[in-house]
Design an enzyme around this catalytic site. Structure first.
Site, mmCIF file in Angstrom:
data_model
loop_
_atom_site.group_PDB
_atom_site.id
_atom_site.type_symbol
_atom_site.label_atom_id
_atom_site.label_comp_id
_atom_site.label_asym_id
_atom_site.label_seq_id
_atom_site.Cartn_x
_atom_site.Cartn_y
_atom_site.Cartn_z
ATOM 1 N N SER A 246 49.054 -16.098 27.826
ATOM 2 C CA SER A 246 48.859 -16.862 29.048
ATOM 3 C C SER A 246 49.706 -16.218 30.141
ATOM 4 O O SER A 246 50.426 -15.250 29.894
ATOM 5 C CB SER A 246 49.300 -18.309 28.845
ATOM 6 O OG SER A 246 50.718 -18.357 28.808
ATOM 7 N N LYS A 247 49.613 -16.795 31.328
ATOM 8 C CA LYS A 247 50.312 -16.204 32.478
ATOM 9 C C LYS A 247 51.819 -16.120 32.250
ATOM 10 O O LYS A 247 52.495 -15.311 32.862
ATOM 11 C CB LYS A 247 50.022 -17.014 33.737
ATOM 12 C CG LYS A 247 48.604 -16.800 34.198
ATOM 13 C CD LYS A 247 48.415 -17.149 35.660
ATOM 14 C CE LYS A 247 47.005 -16.843 36.106
ATOM 15 N NZ LYS A 247 46.280 -18.010 36.564
#
Ligand code: GLU
Length: 475
Positions: A246-247
């Site tokens: 994820s980010k």
């Protein structure tokens, strides 16, 4: 003939995992022969966007991943945008309705929600009750309805995944899933099967999040009397902490890596290692080398870790292996006009030499902007740095004798300078590392930086001599 497909949904920025799926399809095609179809899965009209579709093309182009068929690459079994194939899905749905493989379901959202809640309360998986299957309300077209697939009961669905081996699902737990929504749009599972049949796909390579969809899709193939393709489900991409990428772990948008100054070859190489490994244990490999040994069987089942530090290392390797001309071409778009101005608008050849001199320091193309500033500093600036260094940073003997040494140099080629410098430092009776570091401080005002011989050759005799004199005067 093998036919592969890459079927992204243009509902967001091109994700690193989506690009890896494209890459593995292209590699499989290059290794095994055949063709790859690009299909844009844009049936979610509210979330699909032409800008995101463009992002898919940009990402593929950047990495040099060519599709044989697709919306922008001409003829074949298209159209390749699902939104342009709605009539086709309608016809196939009609066929399934007539053959009894599908039925109209008029259950309302509230009724379905109640069924879902009841299942959750009883702690069992939700499966549609089948209330409308074969019920008299079949003909009631005045109420909004969805088209459901009549899943054969009491059956198991088995397939042999090329990567994961044997997989079996209990069909009764899948229930009668939706083929066509009440607004007439096909569901993902339905559209994908119709397309894969029409586009004559023989091998489906996609993310493992689609494993649970596979038995539903197999059931549709069977109902339509079509041959089921082979499946290869790629392992999930994880961050270094082993949670889903994820980010938090760095950008997931492919184009952010271009902005960061990652070379496309390095990203491609890095993406290849997300699940696949070379039988000979190599990590940095050319695309041809990878194609030469690529096989789907070597892809692992377990999650693949995307590690930004590893990419950084890999990109550094690629930067060091570029030709001088190639590297300048890559670096040039990342240099500001202000820097080029401060560098005195150097010739192509001179800029190339500057870039070469700092390449060993760089991990990303964006870093050259900072590293090249070493060539913009004034003698006064360097003198002020030296004046403020802690005692012992510069060896006194280097400080005292550097001017004399540079003054008598006649050959200012980088290789000759390296040789002379090594011999001179060796003659000073101080440790080599300390001697080099002292020279570096005095000539550049930095603790780290370009290759020394190259830096001196770029600065040139006059500038170096003048700088050393000025420092002795000011410090
Ligand atoms: N459009 C799907 C996705 O982006 C892929 C479908 C498939 O490969 O079957 O996840």
């Amino acid at each position: 003939m093998n036919r592969f497909r890459f079927a992204p949904s243009p509902t967001g920025h091109l994700h690193i995992g989506t690009l890896r799926t494209a890459l593995f399809n292209v590699m499989a095609k290059e290794a095994m022969g055949g063709s790859v179809v690009l299909r844009i899965e844009d049936t979610d009209l509210t979330r699909s966007d032409v800008a995101f579709e463009q992002g898919i093309y940009d990402g593929l182009n950047w990495l040099g991943l060519t599709m044989d068929e697709g919306p922008i690459s001409g003829g074949g079994y298209g159209p390749y945008r699902q939104s342009e194939r709605l009539g086709r899905y309608r016809d196939v749905a009609e066929r399934l309705l007539e053959s009894g493989h599908a039925y109209r379901c008029v259950c309302t959202d509230e009724e379905l929600e109640a069924q879902r809640q009841a299942a959750a309360l009883a702690k069992r998986p939700y499966v549609y009750s089948g209330r409308c299957r074969g019920a008299g309300i079949l003909a009631d077209e005045s109420r909004p309805y969805v088209l459901r697939f009549a899943m054969p009961t009491g059956r198991e669905w088995y397939f042999r995944d090329i990567i994961r081996g044997d997989i079996v699902f209990d069909g009764d737990l899948l229930g009668d899933f939706v083929l066509v929504r009440s607004d007439g749009m096909p569901s993902y599972n339905f559209a994908v099967v119709v397309d894969d049949i029409d586009m004559k796909i023989t091998m489906v390579i996609r993310g493992e999040d689609h494993i649970s969809n596979t038995p539903k899709q197999m059931a549709i193939y069977e109902a339509l009397g079509s041959i089921i393709p082979q499946f290869a489900h790629l392992p999930m991409i994880l961050g270094p902490d082993k949670s889903k990428l994820s980010k938090r772990h760095g950008a997931t948008n492919v184009m952010a890596y271009q902005e960061m100054g990652v070379l496309p070859e390095a990203l491609l190489n890095h993406l290849m290692l997300l699940g696949w490994s070379d039988p000979n244990g190599r990590e940095v490999m050319t695309r041809d080398e990878m194609v030469g040994v690529f096989s789907l069987e070597r892809i692992s089942k377990s999650g693949a870790v995307f590690d930004l530090d590893k990419l950084k290392w890999m990109n550094g390797q690629y930067i060091r292996h570029c030709s001088d001309v190639g590297l300048l071409e890559r670096v040039r778009p990342y240099l500001s006009d202000a820097l080029l101005n401060d560098l005195g608008h150097p010739s192509q050849e001179r800029l190339q030499a500057m870039v070469r001199s700092v390449r060993d320091n760089a991990h990303f193309l964006t870093e050259f902007e900072t590293y090249l500033q070493v060539y913009t500093h004034s003698d006064d600036w360097v003198a002020s740095v030296i004046g403020n260094l802690p005692d012992g940073s510069v060896e006194p003997v280097v400080y005292d004798r550097l001017g004399e040494w540079v003054g008598q140099l006649t050959d200012w080629s980088a290789s000759q300078l390296d040789e002379s410098l090594a011999a001179w430092v060796a003659g000073l009776g101080i440790p080599k590392g300390k001697g080099f570091k002292s020279v570096r401080w005095l000539l550049s005002g930095q603790a780290n930086g370009p290759h020394l011989g190259q830096m001196m050759a770029i600065m040139g005799a006059d500038r170096v001599i003048q700088r050393v004199e000025k420092i002795r005067r000011l410090v």
